[in-house]
Design an enzyme around this catalytic site. Structure first.
Site, mmCIF file in Angstrom:
data_model
loop_
_atom_site.group_PDB
_atom_site.id
_atom_site.type_symbol
_atom_site.label_atom_id
_atom_site.label_comp_id
_atom_site.label_asym_id
_atom_site.label_seq_id
_atom_site.Cartn_x
_atom_site.Cartn_y
_atom_site.Cartn_z
ATOM 1 N N HIS A 6 0.835 -1.203 0.000
ATOM 2 C CA HIS A 6 0.000 0.000 0.000
ATOM 3 C C HIS A 6 0.865 1.247 0.000
ATOM 4 O O HIS A 6 2.058 1.201 0.288
ATOM 5 C CB HIS A 6 -0.970 0.005 1.198
ATOM 6 C CG HIS A 6 -0.325 0.355 2.511
ATOM 7 N ND1 HIS A 6 -0.901 1.210 3.413
ATOM 8 C CD2 HIS A 6 0.846 -0.019 3.071
ATOM 9 C CE1 HIS A 6 -0.127 1.337 4.475
ATOM 10 N NE2 HIS A 6 0.943 0.587 4.289
ATOM 11 N N CYS A 49 3.957 5.220 5.557
ATOM 12 C CA CYS A 49 4.072 3.998 6.350
ATOM 13 C C CYS A 49 5.517 3.502 6.334
ATOM 14 O O CYS A 49 6.213 3.654 5.333
ATOM 15 C CB CYS A 49 3.149 2.912 5.782
ATOM 16 S SG CYS A 49 3.163 1.364 6.711
ATOM 17 N N GLN A 100 -7.216 -2.624 9.918
ATOM 18 C CA GLN A 100 -8.434 -1.845 10.112
ATOM 19 C C GLN A 100 -9.480 -2.307 9.093
ATOM 20 O O GLN A 100 -9.150 -2.635 7.954
ATOM 21 C CB GLN A 100 -8.137 -0.351 9.950
ATOM 22 C CG GLN A 100 -7.216 0.178 11.051
ATOM 23 C CD GLN A 100 -6.863 1.631 10.840
ATOM 24 O OE1 GLN A 100 -7.749 2.482 10.772
ATOM 25 N NE2 GLN A 100 -5.575 1.923 10.732
ATOM 26 N N SER A 126 -5.674 5.742 9.954
ATOM 27 C CA SER A 126 -4.270 6.071 9.692
ATOM 28 C C SER A 126 -4.113 7.159 8.635
ATOM 29 O O SER A 126 -3.128 7.890 8.643
ATOM 30 C CB SER A 126 -3.517 4.823 9.226
ATOM 31 O OG SER A 126 -3.556 3.836 10.226
ATOM 32 N N HIS A 141 -5.255 5.536 1.715
ATOM 33 C CA HIS A 141 -4.402 4.521 1.112
ATOM 34 C C HIS A 141 -4.827 4.210 -0.320
ATOM 35 O O HIS A 141 -6.002 4.351 -0.654
ATOM 36 C CB HIS A 141 -4.534 3.164 1.838
ATOM 37 C CG HIS A 141 -4.490 3.205 3.313
ATOM 38 N ND1 HIS A 141 -3.422 2.712 4.030
ATOM 39 C CD2 HIS A 141 -5.391 3.638 4.226
ATOM 40 C CE1 HIS A 141 -3.672 2.835 5.323
ATOM 41 N NE2 HIS A 141 -4.862 3.384 5.467
#
Length: 124
Positions: A16, A74, A92, A115, A118
């Site tokens: 991702h 990330c 998630q 977060s 994505h």
């Protein structure tokens, strides 16, 4: 229904690219340890950046792993965005649902989680 019949044992592998923004639960990353840039980034700005990256990937102008390494917030960026294999209830929920819905080799639309925003590439 057995666990296998319910897809409980199914795993996927994915990479991702995450772009964090002012609404992200943790406003710091390897690229922005103090969170200054992330705190000043709106969700709309993060989405626009990701859409541009997604378009480059889909047009064959860029490699997913290369873009992840340069742009993802990330720590998986150092692995080209590779998160390895995971099963249900390990990520998630919006991320999990999007990843399991993809075919191998397919890139997701934008996915919002706590977060950030994505795009996901299912690799297995």
């Amino acid at each position: 229904m057995s666990a296998a019949a319910a897809g409980e044992g199914e795993t996927v592998r994915a990479s991702h690219i995450l772009i964090k923004h002012e609404g992200s639960r943790r406003k710091a990353s390897w690229k922005d340890p103090d969170g200054r840039v992330i705190s000043a980034t709106t969700r709309a700005d993060a989405a626009a950046r990701l859409l541009d990256l997604r378009n480059q990937i889909l047009a064959g102008q860029a490699n997913f792993a290369d873009l992840a390494a340069r742009h993802s917030d990330c720590s998986s960026a150092r692995r080209g965005g590779d998160l390895g294999s995971f099963g249900r209830r390990q990520m998630q929920k919006p991320f999990e649902d999007a990843t399991f819905a993809l075919k191998v080799g397919e890139v997701s639309d934008l996915v919002d989680t706590d977060s950030g925003v994505h795009i996901i590439l299912r690799t297995a």
